[in-house]
Scaffold this active site. Structure first.
Site, PDB file in Angstrom:
ATOM      1  N   CYS A 109       0.848  -1.210   0.000  1.00 26.53           N
ATOM      2  CA  CYS A 109       0.000   0.000   0.000  1.00 26.53           C
ATOM      3  C   CYS A 109       0.875   1.248   0.000  1.00 26.53           C
ATOM      4  O   CYS A 109       1.535   1.540  -0.982  1.00 26.53           O
ATOM      5  CB  CYS A 109      -0.996  -0.031   1.160  1.00 26.53           C
ATOM      6  SG  CYS A 109      -2.276   1.231   0.973  1.00 26.53           S
ATOM      7  N   HIS A 212      -3.749  -5.124   0.292  1.00 24.14           N
ATOM      8  CA  HIS A 212      -3.271  -5.489   1.634  1.00 24.14           C
ATOM      9  C   HIS A 212      -3.286  -6.999   1.854  1.00 24.14           C
ATOM     10  O   HIS A 212      -4.202  -7.516   2.496  1.00 24.14           O
ATOM     11  CB  HIS A 212      -4.140  -4.802   2.706  1.00 24.14           C
ATOM     12  CG  HIS A 212      -3.844  -3.358   2.879  1.00 24.14           C
ATOM     13  ND1 HIS A 212      -2.855  -2.893   3.722  1.00 24.14           N
ATOM     14  CD2 HIS A 212      -4.392  -2.260   2.299  1.00 24.14           C
ATOM     15  CE1 HIS A 212      -2.805  -1.573   3.663  1.00 24.14           C
ATOM     16  NE2 HIS A 212      -3.732  -1.169   2.809  1.00 24.14           N
ATOM     17  N   GLU A 214      -1.651  -8.658   3.895  1.00 24.17           N
ATOM     18  CA  GLU A 214      -1.536  -8.971   5.335  1.00 24.17           C
ATOM     19  C   GLU A 214      -2.907  -9.075   6.000  1.00 24.17           C
ATOM     20  O   GLU A 214      -3.009  -9.547   7.123  1.00 24.17           O
ATOM     21  CB  GLU A 214      -0.646  -7.938   6.042  1.00 24.17           C
ATOM     22  CG  GLU A 214      -1.315  -6.636   6.459  1.00 24.17           C
ATOM     23  CD  GLU A 214      -1.549  -5.662   5.312  1.00 24.17           C
ATOM     24  OE1 GLU A 214      -1.258  -6.004   4.153  1.00 24.17           O
ATOM     25  OE2 GLU A 214      -2.045  -4.541   5.589  1.00 24.17           O
TER      26      GLU A 214
END
Ligand code: MN
Length: 235
Positions: A109, A212, A214
Site C-alpha cells: 500500500c 493489503h 496482510e
C-alpha cells in the site's frame, strides 16, 4: 532452520509516542517462515545502512499519505495524514534498497507508493477527485474480503508468484501511482487503469502491491504465496 530476519518499516501514532504496525504483517511473515522485527524510525544514513546490512529482507508497511513535496507537487485538500519523519526514512531506505539486490524488498500500500516516489515516480493525491472514472478503491466490506479484480501482467515476478491474469484483491487506498518510476514497471492494473502493483526488473525482489495481503492471507492463497515468495527470496 535459521529464520530470515525481516525488518518492518512502520509509522508513528499521532502523538509520536508509539510505533504502529498492523499485526497482520507479523503473523503473515511468521506463517511464511520468517522472524519479523520492527526497525527504528530513522533517516540516519549509518543506521539505515546497518538495517540493510543486518536484515535479510525489508518490508515497508502501509500508512498515511506521502508528502506530495516528495514528488514535486503542492498538497491538495484531500491529501492527508502526512508524517515527514516517516517519509524521510522510507524514501532514504527505498533508495538504498534499490541498489542492494541482496536485500529483497516488499512494499505494501503506502510502502508500494514509497518505492515508486523514492525512485522518481509520482502519485494521484486523491483518486475520487483526480480520476473521476475510477472504480471504488476504498471498500466498505471487511478488509479481509476482495473488493475488485486486478489484471496481473504475464512474465513478471508477480505473475510467477500469484499467476498472470485476474486476481481479486482488497482495496483500502485513496491515492494511487500516477507515473511509474523509470526503473520500475507496472505489473497489475485495476479495471479502471489504476496501477495496483510494481516491480523492478533489474532487482531480484523489489515488489510493491497496492492492496493489503496482510489482511487476506489467512483465507487467500495468493496473499500467502506473496509472503512465502518474499521470505524465500530472503533465505
Ligand atoms: Mn485498489
Amino acid at each position: 532452520m535459521k529464520r530470515p530476519l525481516i525488518g518492518l518499516v512502520t509509522g508513528l501514532n499521532k502523538e509520536e509516542t508509539y510505533l504502529i504496525v498492523n499485526n497482520g504483517y507479523v503473523r503473515a511473515l511468521e506463517a511464511a517462515g520468517a522472524l519479523p522485527v520492527v526497525l527504528p524510525l530513522t533517516a540516519d544514513p549509518e543506521e539505515l545502512e546497518a538495517c540493510i546490512e543486518q536484515m535479510d529482507g525489508i518490508l515497508i508497511t502501509g500508512g498515511g499519505d506521502i508528502d506530495p513535496e516528495c514528488y514535486g507537487e503542492h498538497t491538495l485538500p484531500a491529501c492527508g495524514g502526512i508524517d515527514t519523519e516517516r517519509d524521510a526514512m522510507e524514501i532514504a531506505i527505498a533508495k538504498l534498497l534499490a541498489i542492494h539486490p541482496e536485500v529483497p524488498t516488499l512494499g505494501v500500500c503506502r510502502g508500494c507508493q514509497v518505492l515508486n516516489v523514492a525512485l522518481g515516480g509520482t502519485m494521484y493525491q486523491d483518486i475520487p477527485s483526480q480520476v473521476p472514472t475510477a472504480i471504488a478503491h476504498r471498500q466498505k466490506q471487511p478488509e479481509r474480503y476482495p473488493a475488485h479484480p486486478v489484471d496481473v501482467a504475464a512474465e513478471t515476478k508477480l505473475a510467477a508468484i500469484v499467476g498472470a491474469g485476474e486476481l481479486r484483491v482488497n482495496s483500502l487506498h485513496h491515492q494511487a501511482i500516477k507515473d511509474v518510476a523509470p526503473s520500475l514497471i507496472c505489473t497489475a492494473k485495476a479495471p479502471d487503469g489504476i496501477v495496483e502493483a510494481i516491480e523492478m526488473p533489474a532487482h531480484p525482489f523489489f515488489v510493491g502491491v497496492q492492496w493489503h495481503p496482510e489482511r487476506m492471507w489467512k483465507n487467500d492463497a495468493p496473499s500467502l504465496a506473496l509472503f512465502r515468495a518474499f521470505v524465500d527470496a530472503c533465505r
